[in-house]
Design an enzyme around this catalytic site. Structure first.
Site, PDB file in Angstrom:
ATOM      1  CG  ASP A 138     -10.797   3.876   4.121  1.00 54.72           C
ATOM      2  OD1 ASP A 138     -10.454   3.057   3.257  1.00 54.72           O
ATOM      3  OD2 ASP A 138     -10.461   5.073   4.081  1.00 54.72           O
ATOM      4  CG  ASP A 168      -7.179   5.583  -2.201  1.00 51.27           C
ATOM      5  OD1 ASP A 168      -8.362   5.980  -2.253  1.00 51.27           O
ATOM      6  OD2 ASP A 168      -6.662   5.132  -1.159  1.00 51.27           O
ATOM      7  CG  ASP A 198      -2.250   0.726   0.932  1.00 54.23           C
ATOM      8  OD1 ASP A 198      -2.253   1.951   1.109  1.00 54.23           O
ATOM      9  OD2 ASP A 198      -3.258   0.087   0.552  1.00 54.23           O
TER      10      ASP A 198
END
Length: 713
Positions: free
Chosen positions: A533, A465, A353
């Site tokens: 999330d 994202d 990530d």
């Protein structure tokens, strides 16, 4: 193929169980005739021949009847189309003709986006209208029982035209009493929550003015009068657009209901059409069913798997994501240690990530500089990716290409590449600014950076994202800066399409701080979406329940993370409860595996193995929501997936109160004349009894969960 009747003035489109009919009068008024159960051409002709309904003084004879209301003339409803030139505004069109074509949108691909990269098939009806230099084409395509609608506007005149509003479609519902509106609302970490409420007179407007789909509403509505989960009429609409949008549901004075929706949130100006230019709206899809809200969901899921999601017939792999384990403090050695534990657990895709690139040691720097950090990855990403592959897993990375930190090489070199208003302070959210993707130089930069990145290492997966909303959506020097709202989305789509074509083995996930960019438009270019999330397994039950109203489990990413949940609430839950919650979609793991005990790792490996067995049923089967989540109702919540002879039931008990026995769960979608063997216990159950009396789950206590597999014998 749609069926055309009545000498080119009445059209009927029919799917397996439903039909859609419309008619152009001799005065060139396009009126809606029917949307509902399947009818014959003679029925459509009878509706077209019927006299128009009476109207009251001070009301319009057109309002509530028109298929695509335009601004101008004797109309008072919200217009789907509002156009302005140098002298006047509004539309006074005439009907020119129609065509029926085999491909869906004229670009050779059938996906309605104009890019030529999708699937073909389906029959399309096109109705052509003209108002001086403005040509308007209304598109219709039936896919199963889903009607896709979109509009093309072309400036064939000599002067520019300003599109103040150009909605994709207006949907007209039949006369009913007591309409109820369903919508999905939320915020960050609490997305996709279902709410149903009576529809009252006036307008209910939902949407996003944030530049992306938004956490606050999914672009979907459903209306019913007395539908249950498995019976009753449901009308539902979903918009395929990943920017700002608006859907307005109006109950008119005569009780008629219309739903109008499209790109853009207000009427201040969508874009400017120069002579020779055209604009095609996103698809606004509609669905009618008499099989209740569950039947509507299953139809939406089948439609997306067949016509929207790329490679939807392929299973999505079990992934591990390093974010919650490491945040920004990463290194090649640390990631490899996590990868070894993930591989031993049975994980199939390892994702690095945020924090692998540029000067990205916090959220204050590095966005825009998409090259590996030389201190953390001295030889680039290839050595780690190769070792991940050697462990039997695929390799993925996180990116946020549409953003830039002021503390970055990119911003220092090109401060004019961001959205901003001249003479105003540039608003930073999350220490970042939004790149102006409407600029061709920005588009080319991102293509070079991302294509180079995907070519530099064996990367199989990209988590894409988008972590802040538009705030200063300006483009100094551009004569019509409003167009960046639309052009940003088109540029995003084009970049994803170009990357997928150049790197067909790479899968993409859409993420926007969780569920901030989930819609049919982005799902046409990505393999799955990050649902929220919020990874708390109890909260996720309600989020996933709402998500399933429209989207299939095949695209719904769900993670198992650490307990206690340190991100939001400190809740303690078992691995069992966390895994069974996440197994309702595309299973992922996001905890710090270096802190898990050997017993926990072994248990997790068992759950991963079980998920791989049930994955084809969960990701590709028909979903039945047996009992919704929520303590108020008591008892367990449960979902069921059916594919061929296989059935999977996932059930969760939030809390057992007063020592009461947990009620059985009635199943659906089974053959009442067949017998089903439980693969966990070997017990044989009669289908009729499972449907009527239910199945005991064995749940007890607090935060308990179970997986039950049944096979028809």
């Amino acid at each position: 193929m749609p069926e055309t009747v009545a000498a080119g003035r009445t059209w009927l489109l029919s799917g397996p169980t439903s039909s859609y009919a419309l008619h152009v009068t001799e005065d060139d008024v396009l009126v809606h005739l029917h949307w509902g159960p399947r009818i014959a051409p003679a029925d459509a002709e009878a509706l077209a021949a019927a006299p128009p309904p009476p109207y009251w003084p001070f009301e319009s004879p057109l309002d509530g009847r028109e298929e695509y209301p335009v601004e101008g003339g004797p109309r008072f409803v919200r217009p789907a189309l509002s156009v302005r030139d140098d002298e006047r505004r509004g539309t006074e069109w005439r009907f020119e003709g129609h065509t029926v074509v085999g491909d869906g949108d004229g670009d050779g691909d059938g996906d309605g986006d104009g890019d030529g990269d999708g699937d073909s098939g389906g029959g399309e009806l096109r109705l052509r209208f003209r108002d001086a230099g403005l040509a308007v084409t209304l598109h219709y395509r039936m896919r199963g029982d889903v009607v896709e609608r979109w509009t093309t506007l072309a400036n064939d005149g000599a002067t520019p035209l300003e599109l103040l509003r150009a909605d994709s479609a207006t949907w007209t519902l039949p006369h009913r009493e007591g309409w109820r509106l369903s919508q999905l609302h939320g915020r960050w970490a609490a997305e996709s929550r279902l709410v149903r409420s009576p529809l009252t007179y006036g307008e209910k407007v939902i949407g996003s003015r944030r530049g992306h789909t938004g956490h606050q509403h999914l672009p979907w509505v459903a209306l019913d009068t007395e539908a249950t989960e498995e019976s009753g009429e449901v009308y539902a609409c979903a918009l395929g657009w990943s920017g700002s949008w608006r859907i307005a549901v109006a109950q008119l004075p005569d009780a008629r209901v219309q739903i109008t929706g499209g790109a853009g949130h207000d009427d201040s100006g969508l874009l400017r059409l120069a002579p020779g230019e055209s604009f095609t709206t996103p698809v606004f899809a509609g669905l009618w069913t008499d099989a209740g809200h569950g039947g509507a969901s299953r139809a939406w899921h089948a439609y997306q798997r067949a016509h929207v999601v790329p490679d939807a017939d392929r299973d999505r792999p079990v992934l591990f994501n390093s974010w919650e384990a490491t945040t920004f403090d990463i290194s090649e050695e640390q990631q490899l240690a996590l990868a070894r534990r993930a591989a031993a657990m049975g994980v199939e895709l390892f994702v690095v990530d945020d924090g692998w690139f540029g000067a990205r040691t916090s959220d204050r720097a590095g966005l825009g500089d998409w090259t590996p950090n030389p201190d953390r990855f001295p030889s680039g990403l290839a050595p780690l990716a190769d070792q991940v592959h050697d462990l039997g897993m695929r390799f993925g990375i996180w990116v946020e290409p549409e953003m830039v930190n002021p503390d970055s090489d990119l911003y220092r070199a090109h401060p004019d590449w961001v959205q901003y208003q001249a003479g105003r302070r540039r608003t930073e959210l999350r220490n970042q600014l939004v790149l102006n993707l409407a600029r061709e130089d920005v588009q080319e930069y991102l293509w070079q950076q991302l294509d180079g990145l995907l070519s530099s290492a064996p990367i199989d997966y990209v988590k894409w994202d988008f972590n802040r909303c538009f705030t200063d959506a300006g483009w100094p020097g551009d004569p019509y800066p409003q167009r960046l709202w639309v052009d940003h989305v088109h540029a995003l789509y084009a970049l994803l399409d170009r990357l997928r074509a150049a790197h067909p083995h790479v899968a993409f996930e859409s993420c926007s701080g969780g569920g901030g960019r989930i819609d049919l438009g982005i799902l046409g270019r990505t393999d799955q979406v990050w649902t929220s999330d919020n990874t708390d397994p109890l909260d996720r039950l309600a989020i996933q329940h709402g998500f399933s109203q429209l989207h299939p489990a095949r695209v719904m990413a769900a993670w198992v993370t650490d307990s206690p949940n340190t991100q939001l609430n400190g809740r303690v839950s078992s691995l069992r409860f966390r895994f069974v919650s996440a197994m309702a979609g595309v299973l992922g793991v996001g905890g710090d595996l270096t802190g898990w005990s050997e017993e926990e790792l072994a248990e997790a490996a068992g759950w991963v193995a079980l998920y791989k067995e049930i994955r084809p049923v969960v990701q590709h089967g028909d979903l039945y929501r047996l009992r919704p989540p929520g303590l108020a109702q008591g008892g367990p919540s449960a979902v069921q997936y059916v594919r061929g002879d296989e059935t999977v039931v996932l059930a969760w008990l939030e809390a057992q109160r007063y020592g009461e026995p947990v009620p059985a769960v009635r199943l659906r979608g089974l053959d009442p004349t067949a017998s089903y063997e439980c693969r966990e216990t070997g017990e044989v159950h009669r289908g009729a009894l499972l449907l009527h009396h239910g199945l005991r789950t064995g749940l007890r206590g607090d935060l308990d969960a179970t997986v039950i597999r049944l096979r028809r014998i």
